[in-house]
Write a protein that holds these residues in place. Structure first.
Motif, mmCIF file in Angstrom:
data_model
loop_
_atom_site.group_PDB
_atom_site.id
_atom_site.type_symbol
_atom_site.label_atom_id
_atom_site.label_comp_id
_atom_site.label_asym_id
_atom_site.label_seq_id
_atom_site.Cartn_x
_atom_site.Cartn_y
_atom_site.Cartn_z
ATOM 1 N N MET A 120 0.849 -1.194 0.000
ATOM 2 C CA MET A 120 0.000 0.000 0.000
ATOM 3 C C MET A 120 0.884 1.242 0.000
ATOM 4 O O MET A 120 2.055 1.178 0.383
ATOM 5 N N HIS A 121 0.309 2.354 -0.413
ATOM 6 C CA HIS A 121 1.023 3.625 -0.426
ATOM 7 C C HIS A 121 1.197 4.127 1.004
ATOM 8 O O HIS A 121 0.496 3.704 1.923
ATOM 9 N N THR A 127 -3.263 6.289 7.073
ATOM 10 C CA THR A 127 -4.712 6.322 7.302
ATOM 11 C C THR A 127 -5.165 5.057 8.030
ATOM 12 O O THR A 127 -5.995 5.120 8.944
ATOM 13 N N LEU A 128 -4.634 3.909 7.626
ATOM 14 C CA LEU A 128 -4.967 2.649 8.295
ATOM 15 C C LEU A 128 -4.575 2.705 9.770
ATOM 16 O O LEU A 128 -5.359 2.303 10.644
ATOM 17 N N CYS A 129 -3.409 3.214 10.077
ATOM 18 C CA CYS A 129 -2.953 3.309 11.473
ATOM 19 C C CYS A 129 -3.873 4.216 12.287
ATOM 20 O O CYS A 129 -4.262 3.871 13.407
ATOM 21 N N ASN A 134 -8.173 5.083 16.278
ATOM 22 C CA ASN A 134 -9.327 5.890 16.686
ATOM 23 C C ASN A 134 -10.654 5.130 16.671
ATOM 24 O O ASN A 134 -11.489 5.344 17.547
ATOM 25 N N GLN A 135 -10.854 4.258 15.718
ATOM 26 C CA GLN A 135 -12.139 3.562 15.620
ATOM 27 C C GLN A 135 -12.110 2.166 16.219
ATOM 28 O O GLN A 135 -13.141 1.678 16.672
ATOM 29 N N VAL A 146 1.613 2.624 17.604
ATOM 30 C CA VAL A 146 0.648 1.946 16.730
ATOM 31 C C VAL A 146 1.249 1.717 15.349
ATOM 32 O O VAL A 146 1.052 0.657 14.740
ATOM 33 N N PHE A 147 1.998 2.697 14.847
ATOM 34 C CA PHE A 147 2.616 2.556 13.529
ATOM 35 C C PHE A 147 3.504 1.318 13.463
ATOM 36 O O PHE A 147 3.490 0.581 12.484
#
Length: 186
Positions: A120-121, A127-129, A134-135, A146-147
């Protein structure tokens, strides 16, 4: 100076670890004689005349002094053996290029590197992280953000890497890699 090649020293350290410790304990309890000739009485006196008490007292003093030096040497040897066997651990994961440094180079480098490593870019990865954090309540731990958790998971999945390969890449133990991989998988 204590002669380490002498008979008492080699006899003291004959056998396995338990034998050595028993020999040291016998030496402490019974003196040098138990190591040399098996006599546990610790009685090294002979049936000589007591004509010159001052010479015998002087000899006993030096013999006790020598015994104390041997005891100190034996104790130091036993402590060194214990330390080298059970306490000192040579570091395994000591590469200068840790996972976070590598991730920074991948995310800020050429876009194909990120696609090759994570499929992935860089913007999609970030955005995934943020979404997982958050969700889906993925939290950073005390030692890992988290990264890095997502990075370990995606690297393993995208490249089909084994636990050992991921350990080497990110400089963490197999237990840590499995823990954070499973945390993302939940």
């Amino acid at each position: 100076m204590i002669d380490m090649d002498s008979h008492w020293f080699s006899t003291l350290f004959d056998g396995d670890y338990d034998d050595v410790m028993n020999n040291v304990a016998d030496y402490v309890n019974y003196g040098n004689s138990s190591v040399n000739d098996g006599d546990c009485s610790g009685n090294n006196s002979s049936d000589t005349d007591d004509d010159d008490d001052s010479d015998e007292e002087g000899e006993l003093f030096w013999e006790r002094e020598f015994d104390d030096q041997k005891l100190i040497l034996c104790t130091a040897g036993a402590i060194a053996l214990y330390y080298n066997t059970y306490i000192y651990k040579e570091p395994c994961m000591d590469s200068y290029n840790t996972g976070m440094q590598w991730l920074t180079k991948i995310l800020h480098g050429h876009w194909t590197r990120c696609v090759n490593m994570f499929r992935m870019h860089a913007m999609t990865f970030q955005t995934l992280c943020f979404t997982l954090e958050n969700q889906y309540w993925l939290k950073a731990s005390r030692r890992m953000c988290v990264f890095k958790k997502v990075e370990i998971f995606l690297y393993t999945i995208a490249l089909g890497a084994s636990n050992r390969e991921v350990q080497e890449r990110f400089q963490h133990s197999g237990e840590t890699i499995s823990k954070y991989f499973n945390e993302i998988l939940r």
